[in-house]
Motif scaffolding. Structure first.
Motif, PDB file in Angstrom:
ATOM      1  N   GLY A 223       0.801  -1.213   0.000  1.00  0.00           N
ATOM      2  CA  GLY A 223       0.000   0.000   0.000  1.00  0.00           C
ATOM      3  C   GLY A 223       0.832   1.259   0.000  1.00  0.00           C
ATOM      4  N   TRP A 224       0.129   2.389   0.163  1.00  0.00           N
ATOM      5  CA  TRP A 224       0.788   3.690   0.175  1.00  0.00           C
ATOM      6  C   TRP A 224       0.086   4.596   1.191  1.00  0.00           C
ATOM      7  CZ3 TRP A 224       5.201   4.725  -2.497  1.00  0.00           C
ATOM      8  CH2 TRP A 224       5.696   6.028  -2.401  1.00  0.00           C
ATOM      9  N   PRO A 225       0.831   5.203   2.121  1.00  0.00           N
ATOM     10  CA  PRO A 225       0.199   6.051   3.135  1.00  0.00           C
ATOM     11  C   PRO A 225      -0.164   7.426   2.591  1.00  0.00           C
ATOM     12  CG  PRO A 225       2.569   6.037   3.430  1.00  0.00           C
ATOM     13  CD  PRO A 225       2.284   5.082   2.302  1.00  0.00           C
ATOM     14  N   THR A 226      -1.088   8.093   3.262  1.00  0.00           N
ATOM     15  CA  THR A 226      -1.572   9.388   2.796  1.00  0.00           C
ATOM     16  C   THR A 226      -1.257  10.528   3.752  1.00  0.00           C
ATOM     17  OG1 THR A 226      -3.728   8.980   3.820  1.00  0.00           O
ATOM     18  CG2 THR A 226      -3.467   8.336   1.508  1.00  0.00           C
ATOM     19  N   ASP A 227      -0.468  10.275   4.788  1.00  0.00           N
ATOM     20  CA  ASP A 227      -0.163  11.351   5.735  1.00  0.00           C
ATOM     21  C   ASP A 227       0.976  10.907   6.644  1.00  0.00           C
ATOM     22  OD1 ASP A 227      -0.368  13.806   6.997  1.00  0.00           O
ATOM     23  OD2 ASP A 227      -2.528  13.635   7.382  1.00  0.00           O
ATOM     24  N   GLY A 228       1.518  11.876   7.398  1.00  0.00           N
ATOM     25  CA  GLY A 228       2.492  11.581   8.437  1.00  0.00           C
ATOM     26  C   GLY A 228       3.940  11.512   8.002  1.00  0.00           C
ATOM     27  N   TYR A 229       4.222  11.847   6.715  1.00  0.00           N
ATOM     28  CA  TYR A 229       5.596  11.728   6.231  1.00  0.00           C
ATOM     29  C   TYR A 229       5.718  12.494   4.914  1.00  0.00           C
ATOM     30  CZ  TYR A 229      10.122   9.529   5.312  1.00  0.00           C
ATOM     31  OH  TYR A 229      11.453   9.303   5.089  1.00  0.00           O
ATOM     32  N   ALA A 353       3.195  15.394  12.215  1.00  0.00           N
ATOM     33  CA  ALA A 353       4.596  14.985  12.046  1.00  0.00           C
ATOM     34  C   ALA A 353       5.221  15.717  10.863  1.00  0.00           C
ATOM     35  CB  ALA A 353       4.670  13.475  11.832  1.00  0.00           C
ATOM     36  N   PRO A 354       6.549  15.880  10.858  1.00  0.00           N
ATOM     37  CA  PRO A 354       7.215  16.537   9.728  1.00  0.00           C
ATOM     38  C   PRO A 354       6.807  15.903   8.400  1.00  0.00           C
ATOM     39  CG  PRO A 354       8.760  16.216  11.516  1.00  0.00           C
ATOM     40  CD  PRO A 354       7.495  15.496  11.920  1.00  0.00           C
ATOM     41  N   GLY A 355       6.361  16.756   7.478  1.00  0.00           N
ATOM     42  CA  GLY A 355       5.895  16.258   6.198  1.00  0.00           C
ATOM     43  C   GLY A 355       4.427  15.896   6.180  1.00  0.00           C
ATOM     44  N   GLY A 356       3.780  15.882   7.349  1.00  0.00           N
ATOM     45  CA  GLY A 356       2.366  15.554   7.434  1.00  0.00           C
ATOM     46  C   GLY A 356       1.495  16.702   6.950  1.00  0.00           C
ATOM     47  N   SER A 357       0.223  16.410   6.743  1.00  0.00           N
ATOM     48  CA  SER A 357      -0.689  17.404   6.184  1.00  0.00           C
ATOM     49  C   SER A 357      -0.907  18.598   7.107  1.00  0.00           C
ATOM     50  CB  SER A 357      -2.035  16.749   5.865  1.00  0.00           C
ATOM     51  OG  SER A 357      -2.647  16.248   7.054  1.00  0.00           O
ATOM     52  N   CYS A 358      -0.638  18.431   8.391  1.00  0.00           N
ATOM     53  CA  CYS A 358      -0.852  19.508   9.362  1.00  0.00           C
ATOM     54  C   CYS A 358       0.465  19.994   9.974  1.00  0.00           C
ATOM     55  CB  CYS A 358      -1.799  19.046  10.462  1.00  0.00           C
ATOM     56  SG  CYS A 358      -3.433  18.555   9.862  1.00  0.00           S
ATOM     57  N   SER A 359       1.575  19.708   9.326  1.00  0.00           N
ATOM     58  CA  SER A 359       2.890  20.025   9.902  1.00  0.00           C
ATOM     59  C   SER A 359       3.237  21.507   9.836  1.00  0.00           C
ATOM     60  CB  SER A 359       3.979  19.215   9.189  1.00  0.00           C
ATOM     61  OG  SER A 359       3.985  19.490   7.795  1.00  0.00           O
ATOM     62  N   GLN A 360       2.448  22.301   9.109  1.00  0.00           N
ATOM     63  CA  GLN A 360       2.763  23.724   8.968  1.00  0.00           C
ATOM     64  C   GLN A 360       1.901  24.607   9.868  1.00  0.00           C
ATOM     65  OE1 GLN A 360       5.404  24.534   7.088  1.00  0.00           O
ATOM     66  NE2 GLN A 360       5.588  22.323   6.711  1.00  0.00           N
ATOM     67  N   LEU A 361       1.189  24.042  10.798  1.00  0.00           N
ATOM     68  CA  LEU A 361       0.325  24.827  11.677  1.00  0.00           C
ATOM     69  C   LEU A 361       1.134  25.647  12.681  1.00  0.00           C
ATOM     70  CD1 LEU A 361      -2.511  22.254  12.548  1.00  0.00           C
ATOM     71  CD2 LEU A 361      -2.534  24.027  10.780  1.00  0.00           C
ATOM     72  N   SER A 362       0.524  26.693  13.180  1.00  0.00           N
ATOM     73  CA  SER A 362       1.143  27.503  14.224  1.00  0.00           C
ATOM     74  C   SER A 362       1.106  26.761  15.555  1.00  0.00           C
ATOM     75  CB  SER A 362       0.387  28.827  14.371  1.00  0.00           C
ATOM     76  OG  SER A 362      -0.932  28.589  14.857  1.00  0.00           O
ATOM     77  N   PHE A 363       1.803  27.281  16.536  1.00  0.00           N
ATOM     78  CA  PHE A 363       1.812  26.672  17.873  1.00  0.00           C
ATOM     79  C   PHE A 363       0.387  26.530  18.403  1.00  0.00           C
ATOM     80  CE2 PHE A 363       1.676  27.196  22.479  1.00  0.00           C
ATOM     81  CZ  PHE A 363       2.535  26.191  22.898  1.00  0.00           C
ATOM     82  N   GLU A 364      -0.401  27.590  18.278  1.00  0.00           N
ATOM     83  CA  GLU A 364      -1.770  27.575  18.792  1.00  0.00           C
ATOM     84  C   GLU A 364      -2.630  26.573  18.024  1.00  0.00           C
ATOM     85  OE1 GLU A 364      -0.037  30.262  18.017  1.00  0.00           O
ATOM     86  OE2 GLU A 364       0.249  31.214  19.984  1.00  0.00           O
ATOM     87  N   ASP A 365      -2.467  26.545  16.699  1.00  0.00           N
ATOM     88  CA  ASP A 365      -3.271  25.618  15.900  1.00  0.00           C
ATOM     89  C   ASP A 365      -2.854  24.170  16.123  1.00  0.00           C
ATOM     90  OD1 ASP A 365      -4.792  27.647  14.864  1.00  0.00           O
ATOM     91  OD2 ASP A 365      -3.656  27.831  13.001  1.00  0.00           O
ATOM     92  N   ASN A 366      -1.590  23.956  16.425  1.00  0.00           N
ATOM     93  CA  ASN A 366      -1.143  22.612  16.803  1.00  0.00           C
ATOM     94  C   ASN A 366      -1.905  22.131  18.028  1.00  0.00           C
ATOM     95  OD1 ASN A 366       1.407  21.041  15.633  1.00  0.00           O
ATOM     96  ND2 ASN A 366       1.665  23.210  15.165  1.00  0.00           N
ATOM     97  N   ALA A 367      -2.014  23.005  19.013  1.00  0.00           N
ATOM     98  CA  ALA A 367      -2.742  22.647  20.228  1.00  0.00           C
ATOM     99  C   ALA A 367      -4.209  22.382  19.916  1.00  0.00           C
ATOM    100  CB  ALA A 367      -2.608  23.763  21.263  1.00  0.00           C
ATOM    101  N   SER A 368      -4.801  23.238  19.075  1.00  0.00           N
ATOM    102  CA  SER A 368      -6.201  23.041  18.703  1.00  0.00           C
ATOM    103  C   SER A 368      -6.405  21.708  17.989  1.00  0.00           C
ATOM    104  CB  SER A 368      -6.674  24.187  17.797  1.00  0.00           C
ATOM    105  OG  SER A 368      -6.790  25.400  18.515  1.00  0.00           O
TER     106      SER A 368
END
Length: 448
Positions: A223-229, A353-368
């Motif tokens: 298979g092939w993953p879609t997130d997290g890398y 995680a680095p390279g993940g779909s949400c890896s570019q969020l701000s500190f606050e958005d990471n917490a959210s």
């Protein structure tokens, strides 16, 4: 719901990672051939236990079309550090197949063991160099002789993104579309332009050197993953399957076995949110999102059509609400980090995680994001959005163009899996996944 989805997509074979009654019952009368699993090899260590297991599952062998039984969880790979596992695994394999034979099912139900590439000697540069590792050879020879006696297949599991990452190869070598700059030339003019054929033929060579040149080889997972890398996303998954599935369906075979059909189970139908998070992308192999919608185009018939697979019918989502960080109380970053770690200790935060779909969020958005994952995993229990006063429920969707803040499906019947026949240590059961029927199992589809 899951069985209906498989039938909509024209899938005739499926692999499930349990032999639990209510799961098997769902397949009765469906016409779908099943591969089932026994992960805990120590659960069947005597002839009497094997007979009891067979007798318990007898009602399903014909009505649910059981065809294979996979024993253990990469026993030979784990045995590189724990040799006692090999004896237990081979013992369970022998007992189960013998019990099947004695019950009259041996001609069409085969027990076997799944394997990873870790059992092949390290640092090979060509498939023809492959052979099983020295410390495993005696046990492997015993296993292969038993499989040959029972006309059972050898099962391997291939994950191209993992191979190119671990071996620092051109990422395009992971795709079977002949666009890689990394090309391997082997004996007899064999040429390899992708991981799948390289690894597949490596196992063929290893089997040949072990005295089993004609043994049937099944790919138990690919298979092939879609997130997290980096490189793990919906577009790369679509690219992988766009070339891989027609290749398998063509029956063209590989350089070592030209013209030989390849049975490959696509891993998998849903994400597995309880996988160990040391490898973040390991939780994101699923074809479908939690709401039953496909993440990308994939033609499961192998015809290579530019289509989305059928959507799951009847899935109900929780209300459109999210748990986010209360911005007015976000000043104490140490306190926020503490609650962030608490949330991610339970919920799935691997998209950060680095390279993940949400890896570019701000500190606050990471917490959210972390707060919301915990909130949704708790089926929107408002107490799960407290976080020591830092959380708040919002009706405004905090998702971005790249990062989806999910909403969980309605909580269905939660079965007691205390009697579940083993525990996955590499592919853990999913407890927050898409289909009510598959909350506690992972799925694989197979192409013939």
């Amino acid at each position: 719901m899951v069985v209906d989805l498989l039938l909509q997509n024209g899938v005739n074979d499926a692999r499930i990672y349990t032999s639990q009654d209510d799961i098997l019952q769902a397949f009765v009368g469906s016409g779908i051939n099943l591969t089932i699993g026994i992960f805990n090899t120590y659960a069947i260590s005597t002839k009497e236990q094997a007979k009891a297991w067979v007798q318990k599952n007898v009602p399903y062998y014909s009505s649910a079309n059981i065809r294979q039984v996979y024993i253990g969880n990469y026993i030979f790979t784990q045995a590189l550090n724990n040799t006692k596992l090999i004896d237990a695994g081979i013992n369970t394999l022998t007992l189960v197949q013998t019990a099947l034979n004695e019950a009259g099912y041996g001609d069409h139900i085969k027990a076997t063991l799944p394997h990873t590439f870790a059992i092949v000697k390290d640092n090979i540069t060509r498939p023809s160099e492959a052979e099983f590792k020295d410390k495993l050879k005696d046990a492997m020879n015993t296993t292969l002789r038993f499989l040959q006696q029972n006309n059972a297949p050898f099962v391997v599991e291939i994950f191209p993104i993992s191979y190119v990452t671990e071996n620092k190869l051109d990422p395009s070598f992971a795709f079977p579309d002949n666009k890689s700059t990394h090309v391997v030339t082997d004996v007899n003019g064999a040429v390899y332009t992708n991981v799948f054929e390289f690894v597949y033929d490596s196992f063929v060579w290893a089997l040949e050197k072990a005295g089993a040149p004609d043994m049937k080889l099944i790919v138990g997972q690919v298979g092939w993953p879609t997130d997290g890398y980096p490189g793990a996303n919906s577009s790369t998954a679509e690219r992988f399957y766009k070339s891989f599935l027609p290749f398998v369906a063509s029956n063209k075979g590989t350089p070592k076995r030209p013209g030989s059909p390849i049975d490959s189970y696509v891993h998998c139908l849903t994400d597995e949110s309880k996988m160990p998070d040391e490898i973040p992308y390991a939780r994101h192999w699923g074809i479908y999102r939690t709401n039953g919608e496909p993440k990308f185009k994939i033609d499961l018939t192998g015809q290579g059509r530019d289509i989305f697979p059928a959507r799951a019918k009847g899935i109900m989502r929780m209300p459109e609400r999210w748990c986010i960080l209360n911005g007015e109380k976000a000043g104490d970053r140490e306190k926020v980090m503490h609650e962030f770690r608490t949330a991610c200790g339970y919920a799935d935060c691997t998209s950060l995680a680095p390279g993940g779909s949400c890896s570019q969020l701000s500190f606050e958005d990471n917490a959210s994001y972390a707060f919301n994952m915990f909130f949704q995993a708790s089926f929107q229990d408002e107490n799960a959005c407290y976080f020591n006063g830092l959380g708040m429920v919002s009706l405004d969707n905090p998702s971005t163009d790249e990062c989806v803040f999910p909403v969980e499906v309605v909580k269905g019947q939660q079965n007691d899996f205390g009697n579940y026949s083993g525990t996955r240590t590499h592919h853990m059961p999913s407890f927050g996944a898409i289909f009510l029927l598959s909350l506690s199992i992972a799925w694989a589809l197979v192409l013939n």
